[in-house]
Structure formats: C-alpha cells, structure tokens
Design a protein around this motif. Structure first.
Motif, short mmCIF file in Angstrom:
data_model
loop_
_atom_site.label_atom_id
_atom_site.label_comp_id
_atom_site.label_asym_id
_atom_site.label_seq_id
_atom_site.Cartn_x
_atom_site.Cartn_y
_atom_site.Cartn_z
N ASP A 100 0.83 -1.30 -0.04
CA ASP A 100 0.00 0.03 0.01
C ASP A 100 0.89 1.28 0.08
N ALA A 101 1.84 1.17 -0.50
CA ALA A 101 2.83 2.49 -0.83
C ALA A 101 2.42 2.93 -2.07
N ARG A 102 2.12 4.45 -2.12
CA ARG A 102 2.06 4.94 -3.53
C ARG A 102 3.30 4.96 -4.51
N VAL A 103 3.03 4.57 -5.60
CA VAL A 103 4.22 4.53 -6.45
C VAL A 103 3.91 5.19 -7.64
N VAL A 104 4.58 6.29 -7.89
CA VAL A 104 4.41 7.13 -9.11
C VAL A 104 5.56 7.19 -10.03
N ILE A 105 5.17 7.06 -11.58
CA ILE A 105 6.25 7.13 -12.48
C ILE A 105 6.01 8.32 -13.34
N LEU A 106 7.24 9.04 -13.68
CA LEU A 106 7.09 10.14 -14.19
C LEU A 106 8.00 10.18 -15.69
N LYS B 94 8.67 7.91 -7.99
CA LYS B 94 8.48 8.40 -6.63
C LYS B 94 7.66 7.55 -5.82
N PHE B 95 8.15 7.60 -4.43
CA PHE B 95 7.68 6.69 -3.55
C PHE B 95 6.85 7.43 -2.29
N PHE B 96 5.78 7.01 -1.88
CA PHE B 96 5.03 7.58 -0.75
C PHE B 96 4.47 6.76 0.18
N LYS B 97 4.71 6.74 1.28
CA LYS B 97 3.80 5.88 2.43
C LYS B 97 3.70 6.94 3.45
N ASP B 98 2.60 6.92 4.23
CA ASP B 98 2.35 7.61 5.38
C ASP B 98 3.22 7.12 6.62
N GLY B 99 3.89 8.08 7.09
CA GLY B 99 4.81 7.39 8.25
C GLY B 99 6.22 7.39 7.83
N PHE B 100 6.44 7.63 6.20
CA PHE B 100 7.92 7.28 5.71
C PHE B 100 8.08 8.60 4.93
N VAL B 101 9.43 8.67 5.14
CA VAL B 101 10.07 9.90 4.09
C VAL B 101 9.75 9.33 2.69
N SER B 102 9.14 10.23 1.98
CA SER B 102 9.31 10.06 0.43
C SER B 102 10.59 10.10 -0.26
N LYS B 103 10.53 9.25 -1.38
CA LYS B 103 11.80 9.12 -2.31
C LYS B 103 11.63 9.11 -3.65
N THR B 104 12.75 9.74 -4.30
CA THR B 104 12.63 9.52 -5.86
C THR B 104 13.81 9.20 -6.46
#
Length: 356
Positions: free
Chosen positions: A167-173, A204-214
């Motif tokens: 359930d981490a949100r993963v976005v490709i650009l 890009k990687f996003f998840k509540d409680g975690f630092v986002s990362k690219t």
C-alpha cells in the motif's frame, strides 16, 4: 537450384529462414512428426554444406492447428504465424526468444488483427518490419516500426527493518516530470510498469509515516529493470516547543543541504504536511572557526537554504522562517580546543514550534 535432402513429394516444406550464423535453417512443414497441420521445424547446416536431421520445435510453439512463415532475427528471436495459439482471429504473428527458451508472445495490435496476419520480417539496422495481411480484404504488404517496451519493477521496503511495504503509492514520471501512472504496491511491495525503452524516467515513493523518495531510471533497452526503494520511517520527537530531528549538519564552510540533511528535512516536511497549523522557526548555527561576522553570515545562508528546501517540498512559505545565529549558541561549548566531531555538532539547525 538444388533440392534439400529432407524434401519429399509426400509433404510440403517451405518459407525458409536462416539464422545470422548461417548454421540453422528454420522452415514450415507438414512432414511426419508434425503436431498439427503445418509446424515450425529447424535443421542444422553443417560446415561442409550438408544438412542434419530436421527437428520439430515442439509443443511450446507448435499446436494442433497451423504454424507457418518462420523468420529468425539476428538476436535469435523467432517470429512466426499461428492460428492455433491464442490470438485475435485467423493467423496472428508471434515472437519467441530462443535464447531464453520462453513462451511465444502475441505481437498484439496493430500488427495483428481479426484477419490473417503473416510473413513477418524485421531488419534491426533500419528498425523496420514488414508483414503481409488481408485486413483490407485482400493480401497486402505492410511496413511497421517496432516500439521497444521494457518493464520497470519496483520493490518498496522499510529502510530500517528491510521488510517489504504494501500500500505504498508509487508514481512514475517521464523525463519532463509529467506523471504517467500511479499504483499502490502489492503484498510483496511490488509495482510494475510497462514503458518505452531508451527513455529516462523517475519513480517516486510515498507512504504515510515514511520519508518520500525519488529514484531516477536511466535510458536503457533492457527488457526489465528492477528498482529496490528503501524508504526511511519517520522518527521525530515533537514536544510543545520543538520538533527534534536527527542533527541537520552542514559541511565545513558550506551552506548547501547535504543528502543526510535532506533526509531529515523530509521528515519535518511530513510532520508539517500532517498538521497545517504548525508554524516553524529554523535556527541555524556554525562552529567557532572563522570570525563572528563571517559565521553570522554563513549561518544566515544556512538558515535560508533550510527554509528554501522546506518550501520547495510544498510547504507554504508563511509557515517556515529562519535565522542564523552564527557561533553565539554552541551545542558544545569548547571554543578553540573543539575536536572535529564537536565542531560538526555545532554546525546544526534547530526547529522551534511558533504555533500549533
């Protein structure tokens, strides 16, 4: 013109294609041993120009229906037509990588249609393919430019525990920063994207409680690229007066944000994004080396760099301000006899809560 030794009036053999080494001939035939009507076969060409015994390519490729029109490309990918494998209707064109002993892949639309599509060939140097089809009602020859596709497989992990994260949100650009797709990681922490080869991307990687990362993805024509993204859990202490992070250290005589500093500031960004009433005052400090005037200016630049970084991450500029204090408030009061480590501790930023 010489008839090959395995020809016979009892069956048909045709549509030959020789590999780039000139050692293997692929052809279609309904000779004894065929699985269906016509099958794809191969035969070894010996150094003296003689031929070995024909070998059926087996039931991974051949079906009880008809396979025909083999073409072996320079990279040892075999293209052929089949009306027995799953397709759109009639004969469809398939490919199979003989280097990997894989399963045939339907080339899909627009190469294949509900009509008969066959006699595919591909020139790697010109990057042009040709095929025949009766999609218009009559047999015509068509040209096509292959589109190279690749898979980007991402695996999201907790940087601290090394466990995968679902359930981490993963976005490709794309290379211009435009969002192409967004998915949530599965139970294995995985997300897969099918994209064009030889183009640059970022994920890009996003998840509540975690630092986002690219993570950038360089241009490549590899069939598959795997990216392991280890994202840091947010570990901050929020008191009534201060948000306490791991120390935001600066390099000697510099005001730029280091990668370690950015990772900590991202945690502050996360906390502020979760509470829009938080207003922060950033205090920046230097060590005792240099004059008082110089250190004050240096700390001002560090405070400005800290504020600019927070704002660049989407936090409103009216919620974060900063000021440099030079060497006036050392964490370790060691003056001229500071060790290297003590100087580093004094080069820091602190984050006070002005309003909650």
């Amino acid at each position: 013109m010489t008839s090959l030794p395995f020809n016979s009036k009892m069956f048909s053999s045709g549509n030959p294609s020789i590999d780039s080494d000139g050692k293997t001939l692929y052809f279609a035939s309904n000779m004894p041993g065929s699985i269906g009507g016509t099958d794809i076969w191969k035969v070894t060409i010996n150094n003296d120009g003689t031929y070995g015994n024909p070998e059926n390519l087996g039931n991974k490729i051949n079906t009880v229906e008809n396979e025909n029109f083999p073409f072996i490309a320079d990279n040892n990918v075999l293209y052929f037509s089949s009306n027995g494998l799953t397709g759109f209707g009639g004969f469809d064109i398939f490919s199979v990588d003989l280097n990997k002993n894989g399963m045939p892949n339907n080339l899909g639309k627009p190469v294949n249609t509900e009509k008969n599509d066959f006699a595919f060939s591909y020139n790697k140097e010109t990057n042009i393919a040709f095929l025949s089809s009766n999609r218009s009602g009559k047999d015509h020859i068509y040209s096509a430019v292959p589109i190279c596709k690749m898979e980007i497989l991402t695996v999201v992990k907790n940087a601290k525990t090394k466990t995968t994260l679902s359930d981490a949100r993963v976005v490709i650009l794309d290379a211009m920063g435009a969002t192409l797709d967004t998915q949530m990681s599965n139970a294995k922490g995985e997300v897969s994207y099918l994209v064009d080869c030889n183009k640059a991307y970022s994920v890009k990687f996003f998840k509540d409680g975690f630092v986002s990362k690219t993570i950038p993805v360089a241009k490549t024509n590899e069939a598959k690229v795997t990216i392991e993204a280890s994202i840091e859990p947010i570990e901050v202490v929020v008191t009534e007066t201060e948000i306490i992070l791991k120390p935001i250290y600066f390099e000697f005589n510099k005001s730029n944000i280091t990668s370690q500093g950015a990772a900590e500031l991202d945690k502050l960004v996360y906390v502020m994004s979760q509470n829009d009433k938080l207003i922060i005052f950033a205090k920046s400090h230097t060590d005792s080396r240099g004059t008082d005037e110089y250190n004050l200016k240096l700390s001002e630049r560090r405070a400005e760099a800290t504020v600019q970084y927070i704002v660049s991450k989407g936090i409103s500029a009216d919620r974060i301000s900063g000021k440099g204090f030079g060497e006036s408030e050392p964490k370790v009061n060691c003056t001229a006899d500071c060790t290297f480590a003590e100087h580093a501790i004094n080069r820091r930023s602190e984050f006070l809560i002005i309003k909650k």
